[in-house]
Design a protein around this motif. Structure first.
Motif, mmCIF file in Angstrom:
data_model
loop_
_atom_site.group_PDB
_atom_site.id
_atom_site.type_symbol
_atom_site.label_atom_id
_atom_site.label_comp_id
_atom_site.label_asym_id
_atom_site.label_seq_id
_atom_site.Cartn_x
_atom_site.Cartn_y
_atom_site.Cartn_z
ATOM 1 N N ALA A 75 0.841 -1.196 0.000
ATOM 2 C CA ALA A 75 0.000 0.000 0.000
ATOM 3 C C ALA A 75 0.870 1.236 0.000
ATOM 4 C CB ALA A 75 -0.921 0.005 1.224
ATOM 5 N N ARG A 76 0.268 2.345 -0.351
ATOM 6 C CA ARG A 76 0.960 3.625 -0.294
ATOM 7 C C ARG A 76 0.011 4.670 0.280
ATOM 8 N NH1 ARG A 76 2.213 5.152 -6.436
ATOM 9 N NH2 ARG A 76 3.210 6.931 -5.403
ATOM 10 N N THR A 77 0.579 5.781 0.712
ATOM 11 C CA THR A 77 -0.238 6.856 1.257
ATOM 12 C C THR A 77 0.468 8.179 1.051
ATOM 13 O OG1 THR A 77 -1.417 7.652 3.224
ATOM 14 C CG2 THR A 77 0.758 6.701 3.585
ATOM 15 N N ALA A 78 -0.304 9.238 1.046
ATOM 16 C CA ALA A 78 0.266 10.573 0.924
ATOM 17 C C ALA A 78 0.920 10.990 2.230
ATOM 18 C CB ALA A 78 -0.827 11.569 0.550
ATOM 19 N N LEU A 103 -0.599 10.312 5.979
ATOM 20 C CA LEU A 103 -2.020 10.627 6.049
ATOM 21 C C LEU A 103 -2.778 9.803 7.091
ATOM 22 C CD1 LEU A 103 -4.421 12.219 4.920
ATOM 23 C CD2 LEU A 103 -4.614 10.494 3.117
ATOM 24 N N PRO A 104 -2.560 8.471 7.183
ATOM 25 C CA PRO A 104 -3.336 7.715 8.177
ATOM 26 C C PRO A 104 -3.154 8.227 9.603
ATOM 27 C CG PRO A 104 -2.286 6.222 6.640
ATOM 28 C CD PRO A 104 -1.723 7.584 6.362
ATOM 29 N N THR A 105 -1.962 8.729 9.922
ATOM 30 C CA THR A 105 -1.692 9.188 11.283
ATOM 31 C C THR A 105 -2.293 10.570 11.539
ATOM 32 O OG1 THR A 105 0.372 7.925 11.280
ATOM 33 C CG2 THR A 105 0.139 9.630 12.962
ATOM 34 N N LEU A 106 -2.194 11.458 10.558
ATOM 35 C CA LEU A 106 -2.625 12.843 10.776
ATOM 36 C C LEU A 106 -4.105 13.086 10.484
ATOM 37 C CD1 LEU A 106 0.335 14.993 9.378
ATOM 38 C CD2 LEU A 106 0.121 13.804 11.564
ATOM 39 N N LEU A 107 -4.699 12.251 9.641
ATOM 40 C CA LEU A 107 -6.064 12.511 9.172
ATOM 41 C C LEU A 107 -7.079 12.767 10.286
ATOM 42 C CD1 LEU A 107 -7.933 12.779 6.732
ATOM 43 C CD2 LEU A 107 -8.272 10.296 6.807
ATOM 44 N N LEU A 158 -8.882 -0.126 4.348
ATOM 45 C CA LEU A 158 -7.631 0.625 4.291
ATOM 46 C C LEU A 158 -7.872 2.066 3.851
ATOM 47 C CD1 LEU A 158 -5.180 -1.998 2.745
ATOM 48 C CD2 LEU A 158 -5.331 -1.262 5.121
ATOM 49 N N GLN A 159 -8.792 2.254 2.910
ATOM 50 C CA GLN A 159 -9.052 3.600 2.411
ATOM 51 C C GLN A 159 -9.567 4.522 3.510
ATOM 52 O OE1 GLN A 159 -11.680 3.792 -0.966
ATOM 53 N NE2 GLN A 159 -11.023 5.849 -1.504
ATOM 54 N N LYS A 160 -10.311 3.967 4.446
ATOM 55 C CA LYS A 160 -10.810 4.777 5.565
ATOM 56 C C LYS A 160 -9.672 5.356 6.391
ATOM 57 C CE LYS A 160 -15.241 2.363 6.159
ATOM 58 N NZ LYS A 160 -16.026 1.470 7.062
ATOM 59 N N VAL A 169 -4.321 0.521 -1.623
ATOM 60 C CA VAL A 169 -3.644 -0.715 -2.033
ATOM 61 C C VAL A 169 -2.790 -0.419 -3.270
ATOM 62 C CG1 VAL A 169 -3.991 -3.031 -2.971
ATOM 63 C CG2 VAL A 169 -5.387 -2.228 -1.050
ATOM 64 N N TRP A 170 -1.551 -0.884 -3.223
ATOM 65 C CA TRP A 170 -0.587 -0.621 -4.307
ATOM 66 C C TRP A 170 0.392 -1.785 -4.332
ATOM 67 C CZ3 TRP A 170 4.736 1.480 -3.993
ATOM 68 C CH2 TRP A 170 5.231 1.896 -5.238
#
Length: 317
Positions: free
Chosen positions: A116-119, A200-204, A279-281, A286-287
């Motif tokens: 997976a990847r995230t911004a 992003l997952p941590t700060l969102l 995961l998107q939440k 997914v990558w």
């Protein structure tokens, strides 16, 4: 006689459990529970357990910036039962930053697949008088070296994202390194440090509840979860199109057929619509890049980070 029969019965019950445990999967997550690495490791663990009808456990073997868990997998039996879920920084940054590492990414591990990847997000405490990246740059130029930004540590991908941002924007920022994101996040929310660069997952959640103000994402595209937040390129800072990603490695001598089976398993687990939605939440997309292509991705990113580390004179502490 009864005691002997009782002991034999206990042994008979224990043997199948022991054999099942011997065949169990161990997913090593070299960082504490609660972050993206742990989230992905638990999804992989649950999926493998369901597909193979055998136990699968997550081992949060933390310490030394992830190196303890990584070295444990290096020494594991190469049978596809012990896997490592790890962020990109340990694979593409640490080899340059820490020449005396106790492992070689290419020499000690087989690349299985990315997951997976995230911004990454540049965010500030709401009290900071900057509502845009342009205003933040102007503020930093008026106070060279005094605007601090929190990251999970020296040499983390988030630290290097900050260094590259400062370089491209022509500003001097103060890096404030923490032992992990949570303590840095606490200080930014509390106003001790004005700025943070985090995934992003941590700060969102903190952006959504107003405890942080997001100014930009470092990815090439806007994050769907933050549609009103521009990319750095859109904000006028070119050359910082970076995201955070996470992948799976196995011990080096793991046989090719075993790696191929694991890749099929990963596709099935992470292509599942329910897992994608879950995961998107959290801000993860997914990558999947598999096998040799994943290995080449690691090599390319290692080569691209080396000059940043050297030109910014970043050294491990």
């Amino acid at each position: 006689m009864q005691r002997r029969h009782f002991s034999t019965a206990l042994l008979a019950c224990a043997l199948p459990a022991a054999r099942a445990q011997e065949g169990a999967f161990t997913i090593v997550a070299p960082f504490p529970p609660g972050g993206p690495v742990d989230t992905l490791a638990r999804m992989l663990s649950s999926g493998l357990a369901a597909l193979h009808q055998r136990p699968a456990i997550v081992d949060n073997r933390t310490g030394a910036n992830g190196n303890i868990g990584i070295e444990a997998v290096k020494r594991a039996k190469p049978d596809g039962r012990t896997l490592l879920v790890v962020p990109q920084g340990n694979l593409t940054i640490n080899p340059t930053l820490m020449p005396q590492l106790g492992y070689s990414v290419e020499g000690d591990f087989a690349p299985v697949a990315s997951l997976a990847r995230t911004a990454n997000v540049i965010a500030v405490n709401p009290a900071v008088p900057a509502k845009t990246i342009g205003e933040l740059i102007a503020l930093a130029k008026s106070k060279p070296g005094s605007i601090g930004y929190a990251t999970p540590g020296v040499g983390s991908s988030l630290h290097l994202a900050g260094e590259l941002f400062a370089q491209q924007a022509g500003i001097d920022l103060l890096h404030v390194a923490y032992k992990g994101t949570p303590p840095g996040l606490t200080d930014v929310i509390g106003g001790v440090v004005p700025m943070i660069i985090g995934n992003l997952p941590t700060l969102l959640p903190h952006i959504q509840n107003g405890k942080l103000r997001a100014l930009a994402v470092t990815d090439a595209q806007r994050a769907p979860e933050l549609p009103g937040v521009p990319t750095l390129a859109e904000a006028g800072v070119k050359g910082v199109a970076l995201s955070s990603w996470y992948g799976v490695l196995a011990p080096k001598a793991t046989p090719a057929p075993v790696l191929a089976r694991l890749q099929r398993d990963i596709r099935q687990i992470f292509d599942d619509p329910a897992n994608k939605a879950q995961l998107q939440k959290t801000g993860l997309a997914v990558w999947i890049v598999e096998g040799p292509k994943f290995g080449e991705l690691i090599r390319q990113e290692t080569a691209s980070w080396a000059p940043v580390i050297q030109s910014r004179r970043i050294a491990a502490q």
